[in-house]
Enzyme design. Structure first.
Site, PDB file in Angstrom:
ATOM      1  N   ASN A   9       0.878  -1.177   0.000  1.00  0.00           N
ATOM      2  CA  ASN A   9       0.000   0.000   0.000  1.00  0.00           C
ATOM      3  C   ASN A   9       0.912   1.222   0.000  1.00  0.00           C
ATOM      4  OD1 ASN A   9      -1.747   2.084   0.508  1.00  0.00           O
ATOM      5  ND2 ASN A   9      -2.370   1.376   2.549  1.00  0.00           N
ATOM      6  N   LYS A  11       0.127   4.266  -0.284  1.00  0.00           N
ATOM      7  CA  LYS A  11      -0.506   5.448   0.332  1.00  0.00           C
ATOM      8  C   LYS A  11      -0.302   6.679  -0.569  1.00  0.00           C
ATOM      9  CE  LYS A  11      -0.117   3.156   4.746  1.00  0.00           C
ATOM     10  NZ  LYS A  11       0.017   3.245   6.191  1.00  0.00           N
ATOM     11  N   GLU A  98      -6.657   4.643   8.087  1.00  0.00           N
ATOM     12  CA  GLU A  98      -6.442   6.069   7.815  1.00  0.00           C
ATOM     13  C   GLU A  98      -7.704   6.682   7.218  1.00  0.00           C
ATOM     14  OE1 GLU A  98      -2.815   5.452   5.602  1.00  0.00           O
ATOM     15  OE2 GLU A  98      -1.836   4.877   7.470  1.00  0.00           O
ATOM     16  N   GLY A 174       2.945   2.260  10.713  1.00  0.00           N
ATOM     17  CA  GLY A 174       3.902   3.351  10.541  1.00  0.00           C
ATOM     18  C   GLY A 174       4.642   3.711  11.816  1.00  0.00           C
ATOM     19  N   SER A 213       3.839  -2.243  10.122  1.00  0.00           N
ATOM     20  CA  SER A 213       5.301  -2.328  10.249  1.00  0.00           C
ATOM     21  C   SER A 213       5.868  -3.699   9.882  1.00  0.00           C
ATOM     22  CB  SER A 213       5.746  -1.910  11.658  1.00  0.00           C
ATOM     23  OG  SER A 213       5.321  -0.589  11.920  1.00  0.00           O
TER      24      SER A 213
HETATM   25  P1  13P Z   1       3.296   0.303   7.594  1.00  0.00           P
HETATM   26  O1  13P Z   1       3.784  -0.973   6.981  1.00  0.00           O
HETATM   27  O2  13P Z   1       4.032   1.524   7.113  1.00  0.00           O
HETATM   28  O3  13P Z   1       3.192   0.220   9.068  1.00  0.00           O
HETATM   29  O4  13P Z   1       1.788   0.531   7.049  1.00  0.00           O
HETATM   30  C1  13P Z   1       0.891  -0.510   7.166  1.00  0.00           C
HETATM   31  C2  13P Z   1      -0.332  -0.132   6.429  1.00  0.00           C
HETATM   32  O5  13P Z   1      -1.058   0.756   6.818  1.00  0.00           O
HETATM   33  C3  13P Z   1      -0.627  -0.863   5.191  1.00  0.00           C
HETATM   34  O6  13P Z   1      -1.913  -0.590   4.749  1.00  0.00           O
END
Ligand code: 13P
Length: 268
Positions: A9, A11, A98, A174, A213
């Site tokens: 993802n 984002k 999110e 994150g 993570s």
């Molecule tokens: P991270 O791997 O950066 O923690 O993000 C996870 C996430 O939200 C995937 O959709």
């Protein structure tokens, strides 16, 4: 057998140039992608068509990060399921934490988006997961159960098998903090037990991804758990080497044999 799914993802990171460079870097690493593992990337909307063109002859699938629940109409700034299908997407993320937190997407809206995606043969990757405070209060099972039941409400067996669930504890997204393999397995087994109560054996075919993570250093331990059928990866998917390492870890674990899991019967 459940095929593992490794999904990135991206984002709101990077436009066309970034996407093109990252995809080239991933392809340059020549990841082995067998029949046993699905690999998916979810770039931003504006980069979808380009990603689909660039991945035309590869085994990497492309998905979107969101979809509107309506078919079409006066919804300025939104993107419909038919547009995503026309662009070449096969998956769409729905209800990411999110989006729940910043865009007020609630369980009812998430459910509508799932129905719309399914009507267009887009596989929804529905995200569920608790906040840190909810875990501290011991409410994590209850929260995830409510989200899961709302997402799957009233769907047929044929629809249910198209859905992927991503368990993403919000406190692990994150933050560099990961759910332990035991915590991930415990929640995944719980989600599967809820789905089994509703849909019987069909629940054994539903893939449950872990997100929060995930990185090469912890992927092996997480992905080797019985009910962890892949990863939804944010930060580490923006780095070609890390993403490909996770794909290779998944390849090394290959398909999972589905065996009745005694811990899948836990209750809230
Ligand atoms: P991270 O791997 O950066 O923690 O993000 C996870 C996430 O939200 C995937 O959709």
């Amino acid at each position: 057998m459940r095929k593992l799914l490794i999904a990135g993802n991206w984002k709101m990171n990077g436009g066309a140039e970034f996407t093109s460079d990252l995809l080239s870097a991933i392809k340059n690493q020549k990841p082995t992608i067998s029949e046993e593992v699905d690999v998916l990337v979810c770039p931003t909307f504006v980069s979808l068509s380009m990603a689909i063109d660039q991945l035309h002859e590869s085994d990497i699938l492309v998905g979107a990060q969101n979809v509107h629940e309506a078919e079409k109409g006066a919804y300025t700034g939104e993107i419909s399921a038919s547009m995503l299908v026309e662009a070449g997407c096969s998956y769409v993320l729905v209800g990411h934490s999110e989006r729940r937190a910043y865009y007020h997407e609630d369980d009812a809206l998430v459910h509508k988006k799932i129905q719309t995606a399914l009507a267009h043969e887009l596989s929804p990757v529905v995200c569920v997961g608790e906040l840190l405070a909810e875990r501290k209060e011991g409410r994590h099972f209850e929260v995830v159960k409510t989200q899961t039941l709302a997402a799957f409400e009233g769907l047929s067996d044929e629809q249910v098998v198209q859905i992927v669930v991503a368990y993403e504890p919000v406190w692990a997204i994150g933050t560099g903090e990961t759910a332990s393999p035991e915590q991930a397995q415990e929640m995944h087994a719980f989600i599967r037990s809820i789905l089994a109560e509703q849909f019987g054996d069909v629940a054994q075919a539903i893939r449950l991804l872990y997100g929060g993570s995930m990185k090469p250093a912890n992927a092996q331990e997480l992905l080797s758990r019985a009910d962890v059928d892949g990863g939804l990866i944010g930060g580490a998917s923006l780095d070609a080497e890390s993403f490909v390492s996770i794909i290779e870890i998944a390849e090394s674990l290959s398909t999972k044999t589905i065996e009745p899991n005694p811990s899948s019967t836990s209750e809230v």
